[in-house]
Design a protein around this motif. Structure first.
Motif, mmCIF file in Angstrom:
data_model
loop_
_atom_site.group_PDB
_atom_site.id
_atom_site.type_symbol
_atom_site.label_atom_id
_atom_site.label_comp_id
_atom_site.label_asym_id
_atom_site.label_seq_id
_atom_site.Cartn_x
_atom_site.Cartn_y
_atom_site.Cartn_z
ATOM 1 N N PHE A 117 0.689 -1.203 -0.060
ATOM 2 C CA PHE A 117 0.034 0.087 0.117
ATOM 3 C C PHE A 117 0.956 1.089 0.031
ATOM 4 O O PHE A 117 0.489 2.279 -0.701
ATOM 5 C CB PHE A 117 -0.899 -0.099 1.173
ATOM 6 N N ALA A 118 1.814 1.382 1.022
ATOM 7 C CA ALA A 118 2.816 2.418 0.954
ATOM 8 C C ALA A 118 3.619 2.692 -0.218
ATOM 9 O O ALA A 118 3.630 3.837 -0.530
ATOM 10 C CB ALA A 118 3.648 2.202 2.018
ATOM 11 N N ARG A 119 4.091 1.771 -0.930
ATOM 12 C CA ARG A 119 4.645 1.863 -2.130
ATOM 13 C C ARG A 119 3.916 2.249 -3.252
ATOM 14 O O ARG A 119 4.181 3.224 -4.197
ATOM 15 C CB ARG A 119 5.659 0.489 -2.454
ATOM 16 N N ILE A 120 2.947 1.761 -3.423
ATOM 17 C CA ILE A 120 1.940 1.991 -4.477
ATOM 18 C C ILE A 120 1.545 3.573 -4.492
ATOM 19 O O ILE A 120 1.516 4.201 -5.370
ATOM 20 C CB ILE A 120 0.850 1.243 -4.285
ATOM 21 N N GLY A 121 1.170 3.781 -3.345
ATOM 22 C CA GLY A 121 0.583 5.222 -3.041
ATOM 23 C C GLY A 121 1.852 6.333 -3.362
ATOM 24 O O GLY A 121 1.498 7.204 -4.136
ATOM 25 N N ALA A 122 2.837 6.134 -2.815
ATOM 26 C CA ALA A 122 4.021 7.130 -3.103
ATOM 27 C C ALA A 122 4.404 7.009 -4.428
ATOM 28 O O ALA A 122 4.739 8.094 -5.198
ATOM 29 C CB ALA A 122 5.217 6.602 -2.110
ATOM 30 N N ASP A 123 4.545 5.891 -5.041
ATOM 31 C CA ASP A 123 4.756 5.738 -6.556
ATOM 32 C C ASP A 123 3.709 6.476 -7.530
ATOM 33 O O ASP A 123 4.215 7.104 -8.278
ATOM 34 C CB ASP A 123 5.057 4.346 -6.976
ATOM 35 N N ARG A 124 2.638 6.286 -7.155
ATOM 36 C CA ARG A 124 1.718 7.107 -7.881
ATOM 37 C C ARG A 124 1.646 8.374 -7.825
ATOM 38 O O ARG A 124 1.484 9.105 -8.731
ATOM 39 C CB ARG A 124 0.175 6.440 -7.578
ATOM 40 N N LEU A 125 1.673 8.760 -6.623
ATOM 41 C CA LEU A 125 1.857 10.349 -6.375
ATOM 42 C C LEU A 125 3.031 10.870 -7.118
ATOM 43 O O LEU A 125 2.976 11.900 -7.816
ATOM 44 C CB LEU A 125 1.963 10.418 -4.714
ATOM 45 N N HIS A 126 4.431 10.151 -6.913
ATOM 46 C CA HIS A 126 5.344 10.668 -7.471
ATOM 47 C C HIS A 126 5.215 10.874 -9.225
ATOM 48 O O HIS A 126 5.306 11.738 -9.904
ATOM 49 C CB HIS A 126 6.691 9.620 -7.424
ATOM 50 N N LEU A 127 4.580 9.929 -9.716
ATOM 51 C CA LEU A 127 4.214 9.830 -11.398
ATOM 52 C C LEU A 127 3.205 10.856 -11.378
ATOM 53 O O LEU A 127 3.344 11.370 -12.744
ATOM 54 C CB LEU A 127 3.675 8.475 -11.584
ATOM 55 N N ALA A 128 2.051 11.190 -10.788
ATOM 56 C CA ALA A 128 1.317 12.231 -10.902
ATOM 57 C C ALA A 128 1.878 13.719 -10.970
ATOM 58 O O ALA A 128 1.502 14.518 -11.549
ATOM 59 C CB ALA A 128 0.152 12.157 -9.712
ATOM 60 N N THR A 129 3.093 13.748 -10.153
ATOM 61 C CA THR A 129 3.567 15.179 -10.030
ATOM 62 C C THR A 129 5.063 15.191 -10.996
ATOM 63 O O THR A 129 5.299 16.154 -11.451
ATOM 64 C CB THR A 129 4.115 15.351 -8.556
ATOM 65 N N ASP A 130 5.227 14.009 -11.308
ATOM 66 C CA ASP A 130 6.582 14.168 -12.327
ATOM 67 C C ASP A 130 6.308 13.008 -13.463
ATOM 68 O O ASP A 130 6.973 11.763 -13.188
ATOM 69 C CB ASP A 130 7.947 13.848 -11.493
ATOM 70 N N PRO A 131 5.463 13.308 -14.376
ATOM 71 C CA PRO A 131 5.183 12.191 -15.345
ATOM 72 C C PRO A 131 6.172 11.643 -16.146
ATOM 73 O O PRO A 131 6.314 10.578 -16.706
ATOM 74 C CB PRO A 131 4.084 12.956 -16.212
ATOM 75 N N ASP A 132 7.540 12.644 -16.122
ATOM 76 C CA ASP A 132 8.665 11.960 -17.036
ATOM 77 C C ASP A 132 9.434 10.958 -16.150
ATOM 78 O O ASP A 132 10.562 10.597 -16.671
ATOM 79 C CB ASP A 132 9.432 13.174 -17.492
ATOM 80 N N ALA A 133 9.372 10.748 -14.935
ATOM 81 C CA ALA A 133 9.924 9.856 -13.808
ATOM 82 C C ALA A 133 10.047 8.647 -14.481
ATOM 83 O O ALA A 133 11.061 7.920 -14.123
ATOM 84 C CB ALA A 133 9.503 9.996 -12.527
ATOM 85 N N GLY A 134 9.315 7.934 -15.212
ATOM 86 C CA GLY A 134 9.369 6.744 -15.779
ATOM 87 C C GLY A 134 8.137 5.692 -15.798
ATOM 88 O O GLY A 134 7.164 6.290 -15.602
ATOM 89 N N ALA A 135 8.359 4.550 -15.590
ATOM 90 C CA ALA A 135 7.112 3.662 -15.521
ATOM 91 C C ALA A 135 6.920 3.327 -14.102
ATOM 92 O O ALA A 135 7.818 3.524 -13.082
ATOM 93 C CB ALA A 135 7.577 2.419 -16.240
ATOM 94 N N ALA A 136 5.760 2.821 -13.796
ATOM 95 C CA ALA A 136 5.552 2.423 -12.173
ATOM 96 C C ALA A 136 6.405 1.463 -11.977
ATOM 97 O O ALA A 136 6.962 0.474 -12.501
ATOM 98 C CB ALA A 136 4.032 2.089 -12.316
ATOM 99 N N LEU A 137 6.645 1.659 -10.387
ATOM 100 C CA LEU A 137 7.829 0.649 -9.892
ATOM 101 C C LEU A 137 6.843 -0.805 -9.513
ATOM 102 O O LEU A 137 5.791 -0.701 -9.461
ATOM 103 C CB LEU A 137 7.963 1.012 -8.512
ATOM 104 N N PRO A 138 7.293 -1.654 -9.602
ATOM 105 C CA PRO A 138 6.628 -3.200 -9.367
ATOM 106 C C PRO A 138 6.551 -2.921 -7.568
ATOM 107 O O PRO A 138 7.416 -2.906 -6.990
ATOM 108 C CB PRO A 138 7.940 -4.184 -9.588
ATOM 109 N N CYS A 139 5.309 -3.078 -7.209
ATOM 110 C CA CYS A 139 5.027 -2.942 -5.847
ATOM 111 C C CYS A 139 4.532 -4.069 -5.250
ATOM 112 O O CYS A 139 3.916 -4.173 -4.210
ATOM 113 C CB CYS A 139 4.175 -1.506 -5.455
ATOM 114 N N GLY A 140 4.531 -5.039 -5.771
ATOM 115 C CA GLY A 140 3.609 -6.308 -5.514
ATOM 116 C C GLY A 140 4.469 -7.082 -4.416
ATOM 117 O O GLY A 140 5.294 -7.100 -4.004
#
Lengths: 140, 140
Positions: A117-140
């Motif tokens: 939960f923690a990694r997915i939330g932070a990673d989605r927020l990061h991508l929302a604020t910096d769309p050029d940061a890359g692809a979503a992290l594997p958070c599974g």
């Protein structure tokens, strides 16, 4: 309806994420986390057919302390299982009509879900604020 | 520089949040969470003065497994403490020049920080996608 349910969760002090992938590969419509560490899953059901087609309850239940179904006011509520919580929601908000029974997660499962939960939330927020940061992290 | 450091963390498989309030009331510039559950704090230092004014290291260290300072290429690196990690970053990315020593958190502190991180990330994401949802949740 997801928006209304998520607002309800937040009014209850619970931070939530939409579309959270579970270890099985299924996705929880909403997963919420309280200050007490309790993990809730809310499944949104927009029709009786949608509900009857869903045979995944045990999978959801294995990944939360409390399981709720969220429906709109047109849903015949007697079709819903009595051993899960019941939320009625629209686009703007919602209410908990029936609390869910508590099936407490084992410690290792809880830690693993919390990390996810923690990694997915932070990673989605990061991508929302910096769309050029890359692809979503594997958070599974 | 925060953007570059956050991209570096993500390239290292670590999901991160900016401006994370610590129990003391101070804020960590970046807090990152790995799939291994390790919590890192990265403090961004834009000048020697900024760095020398900062007497908060022990507070940061008490809330992470690894503490890094991130600076730009103009910073004289001999002014930085040898017992923290060193990151060089610009607006577009960064590199870890020196790994940080591991000071493993106690279990209860780790759980509490993980819960805080998880709730802050989800809540910020919720507010970013639904600005009418209300004020930020207390996640401390």
């Amino acid at each position: 309806m997801t928006r209304g349910a998520q607002r309800l969760l937040r009014a209850a002090g619970r931070a939530s994420l939409t579309e959270v992938p579970l270890p099985s590969g299924r996705r929880a419509d909403l997963m919420a986390l309280g200050a007490d560490g309790e993990i809730w899953i809310v499944e949104i059901k927009s029709s009786v057919e949608d509900f009857q087609a869903d045979k995944k309850w045990s999978d959801y239940r294995a990944h939360c302390d409390k399981l709720f179904f969220a429906v709109d006011l047109t849903m015949p509520q007697e079709r819903l299982p009595a051993d899960a919580g019941l939320i009625v929601a629209d686009a703007f908000g919602g209410a908990i009509l029936r609390d869910a029974p508590l099936h407490r997660l084992a410690g290792a499962t809880r830690r693993s879900l919390l990390l996810r939960f923690a990694r997915i939330g932070a990673d989605r927020l990061h991508l929302a604020t910096d769309p050029d940061a890359g692809a979503a992290l594997p958070c599974g």
